[in-house]
Design a protein around this motif. Structure first.
Motif, PDB file in Angstrom:
ATOM      1  N   PHE A  92       0.841  -1.198   0.000  1.00 42.53           N
ATOM      2  CA  PHE A  92       0.000   0.000   0.000  1.00 42.53           C
ATOM      3  C   PHE A  92       0.877   1.250   0.000  1.00 42.53           C
ATOM      4  CE2 PHE A  92      -2.284  -3.390   2.200  1.00 42.53           C
ATOM      5  CZ  PHE A  92      -3.493  -3.383   1.535  1.00 42.53           C
ATOM      6  N   PRO A  93       0.344   2.357  -0.508  1.00 38.36           N
ATOM      7  CA  PRO A  93       1.105   3.605  -0.395  1.00 38.36           C
ATOM      8  C   PRO A  93       1.251   3.985   1.082  1.00 38.36           C
ATOM      9  CG  PRO A  93      -1.031   3.980  -1.463  1.00 38.36           C
ATOM     10  CD  PRO A  93      -0.938   2.529  -1.170  1.00 38.36           C
ATOM     11  N   ALA A  94       2.360   4.643   1.408  1.00 42.03           N
ATOM     12  CA  ALA A  94       2.565   5.094   2.789  1.00 42.03           C
ATOM     13  C   ALA A  94       1.376   5.954   3.197  1.00 42.03           C
ATOM     14  CB  ALA A  94       3.861   5.878   2.897  1.00 42.03           C
ATOM     15  N   GLN A  95       0.846   5.698   4.374  1.00 41.52           N
ATOM     16  CA  GLN A  95      -0.359   6.386   4.818  1.00 41.52           C
ATOM     17  C   GLN A  95      -0.291   6.629   6.324  1.00 41.52           C
ATOM     18  OE1 GLN A  95      -2.951   8.499   4.171  1.00 41.52           O
ATOM     19  NE2 GLN A  95      -3.447   7.101   2.520  1.00 41.52           N
ATOM     20  N   ALA A  96      -0.265   7.887   6.719  1.00 41.85           N
ATOM     21  CA  ALA A  96      -0.303   8.214   8.146  1.00 41.85           C
ATOM     22  C   ALA A  96      -1.603   7.673   8.728  1.00 41.85           C
ATOM     23  CB  ALA A  96      -0.226   9.727   8.334  1.00 41.85           C
ATOM     24  N   GLY A  97      -1.521   7.108   9.914  1.00 42.31           N
ATOM     25  CA  GLY A  97      -2.723   6.601  10.575  1.00 42.31           C
ATOM     26  C   GLY A  97      -3.102   5.178  10.206  1.00 42.31           C
ATOM     27  N   ALA A  98      -2.251   4.471   9.454  1.00 45.58           N
ATOM     28  CA  ALA A  98      -2.544   3.068   9.145  1.00 45.58           C
ATOM     29  C   ALA A  98      -2.538   2.288  10.451  1.00 45.58           C
ATOM     30  CB  ALA A  98      -1.511   2.516   8.172  1.00 45.58           C
ATOM     31  N   ARG A  99      -3.642   1.585  10.772  1.00 42.18           N
ATOM     32  CA  ARG A  99      -3.705   0.934  12.084  1.00 42.18           C
ATOM     33  C   ARG A  99      -3.832  -0.576  12.027  1.00 42.18           C
ATOM     34  NH1 ARG A  99      -9.612   3.092  14.211  1.00 42.18           N
ATOM     35  NH2 ARG A  99     -10.779   2.207  12.488  1.00 42.18           N
ATOM     36  N   GLN A 100      -4.458  -1.140  11.024  1.00 46.92           N
ATOM     37  CA  GLN A 100      -4.520  -2.588  10.855  1.00 46.92           C
ATOM     38  C   GLN A 100      -4.573  -2.893   9.366  1.00 46.92           C
ATOM     39  OE1 GLN A 100      -7.702  -1.648  12.612  1.00 46.92           O
ATOM     40  NE2 GLN A 100      -7.124  -2.090  14.707  1.00 46.92           N
ATOM     41  N   ILE A 101      -4.213  -4.119   9.061  1.00 45.16           N
ATOM     42  CA  ILE A 101      -4.460  -4.690   7.741  1.00 45.16           C
ATOM     43  C   ILE A 101      -5.333  -5.908   7.998  1.00 45.16           C
ATOM     44  CG2 ILE A 101      -3.461  -5.853   5.738  1.00 45.16           C
ATOM     45  CD1 ILE A 101      -0.884  -4.206   6.287  1.00 45.16           C
ATOM     46  N   PHE A 102      -6.363  -6.074   7.201  1.00 47.72           N
ATOM     47  CA  PHE A 102      -7.215  -7.251   7.337  1.00 47.72           C
ATOM     48  C   PHE A 102      -6.979  -8.171   6.152  1.00 47.72           C
ATOM     49  CE2 PHE A 102      -9.264  -4.241  10.086  1.00 47.72           C
ATOM     50  CZ  PHE A 102      -9.602  -5.021  11.176  1.00 47.72           C
ATOM     51  N   LEU A 103      -6.701  -9.426   6.454  1.00 45.96           N
ATOM     52  CA  LEU A 103      -6.550 -10.477   5.458  1.00 45.96           C
ATOM     53  C   LEU A 103      -7.845 -11.278   5.468  1.00 45.96           C
ATOM     54  CD1 LEU A 103      -4.955 -12.307   3.497  1.00 45.96           C
ATOM     55  CD2 LEU A 103      -4.079 -13.510   5.523  1.00 45.96           C
ATOM     56  N   LEU A 104      -8.527 -11.312   4.331  1.00 47.53           N
ATOM     57  CA  LEU A 104      -9.779 -12.064   4.214  1.00 47.53           C
ATOM     58  C   LEU A 104      -9.534 -13.310   3.378  1.00 47.53           C
ATOM     59  CD1 LEU A 104     -12.860 -12.229   4.736  1.00 47.53           C
ATOM     60  CD2 LEU A 104     -13.177 -10.971   2.579  1.00 47.53           C
ATOM     61  N   GLU A 105      -9.795 -14.460   3.995  1.00 49.07           N
ATOM     62  CA  GLU A 105      -9.759 -15.759   3.305  1.00 49.07           C
ATOM     63  C   GLU A 105     -11.181 -15.999   2.797  1.00 49.07           C
ATOM     64  OE1 GLU A 105      -7.064 -17.726   2.961  1.00 49.07           O
ATOM     65  OE2 GLU A 105      -5.693 -16.681   4.318  1.00 49.07           O
ATOM     66  N   ILE A 106     -11.363 -15.948   1.495  1.00 48.96           N
ATOM     67  CA  ILE A 106     -12.695 -15.994   0.895  1.00 48.96           C
ATOM     68  C   ILE A 106     -13.250 -17.419   0.888  1.00 48.96           C
ATOM     69  CG2 ILE A 106     -13.985 -15.611  -1.248  1.00 48.96           C
ATOM     70  CD1 ILE A 106     -11.916 -13.349  -1.824  1.00 48.96           C
TER      71      ILE A 106
END
Length: 186
Positions: free
Chosen positions: A110-124
């Motif tokens: 992802f582009p650098a982003q102030a305030g990034a707090r979580q990444i969610f990985l979704l297993e479909i």
């Protein structure tokens, strides 16, 4: 009637890549259901059965609390231009926090982003496409920059203080694990 699939097709992925907006729905076994609109450059398709999305700082942190209790998640896209379509991705999600080892594996996507707090990985587990015939046409004018500007002004220490004050618990009082309160903010 909707059509169901076990994974995303090439056409589904192309449709997703064209969208400027998606919605995320989660719920714990008890309490409130949460549906959040998401935008910016915050969604990635890893393969036909896995997607990631970058969660930025907001006024609440319901998704993180819900997923840690019950990992089910639905992500929905809908066409506001062109041929009508509503596309839902159903599956099991994992919240990846900044302190987690997997964070480094994914944040560079992802582009650098102030305030990034979580990444969610979704297993479909299931993909559903439905008509979307009643979804109105809308024109995309551009992204909003207010959230990014606000987060940049806070700085990393200010963001961590905001998380500790506003993002530690869901509306139903469930811990989000966004920060370890035993450590001082850096």
């Amino acid at each position: 009637m909707g059509k169901q699939f076990v994974s995303m097709s090439h056409q589904h992925i192309e449709f997703i890549e064209q969208q400027q907006l998606f919605f995320v729905a989660t719920a714990a076994a008890q309490g409130k259901v949460n549906v959040s609109p998401k935008g910016m450059d915050s969604f990635r398709v890893l393969n036909s059965q896995q997607v990631l999305w970058l969660n930025l700082t907001g006024s609440g942190n319901e998704t993180a609390a819900h997923v840690q209790q019950l990992p089910r998640m639905t992500v929905m896209f809908c066409a506001f231009q062109g041929k009508p379509l509503i596309l839902r991705l159903y599956g099991q999600a994992t919240a990846i926090h900044r302190a987690d080892e997997a964070w480094q594996d994914y944040i560079s996507m992802f582009p650098a982003q102030a305030g990034a707090r979580q990444i969610f990985l979704l297993e479909i587990e299931m993909v559903q496409g439905s008509c979307g015939l009643s979804v109105p046409f809308f024109d995309f004018v551009g992204p909003r920059d207010e959230l990014s500007s606000w987060a940049e002004k806070q700085g990393e220490r200010g963001i961590e203080q905001y998380w500790a004050k506003k993002n530690q618990r869901s509306l139903d009082g469930v811990a989000t694990h966004i920060v370890d309160l035993s450590k001082p903010a850096t």
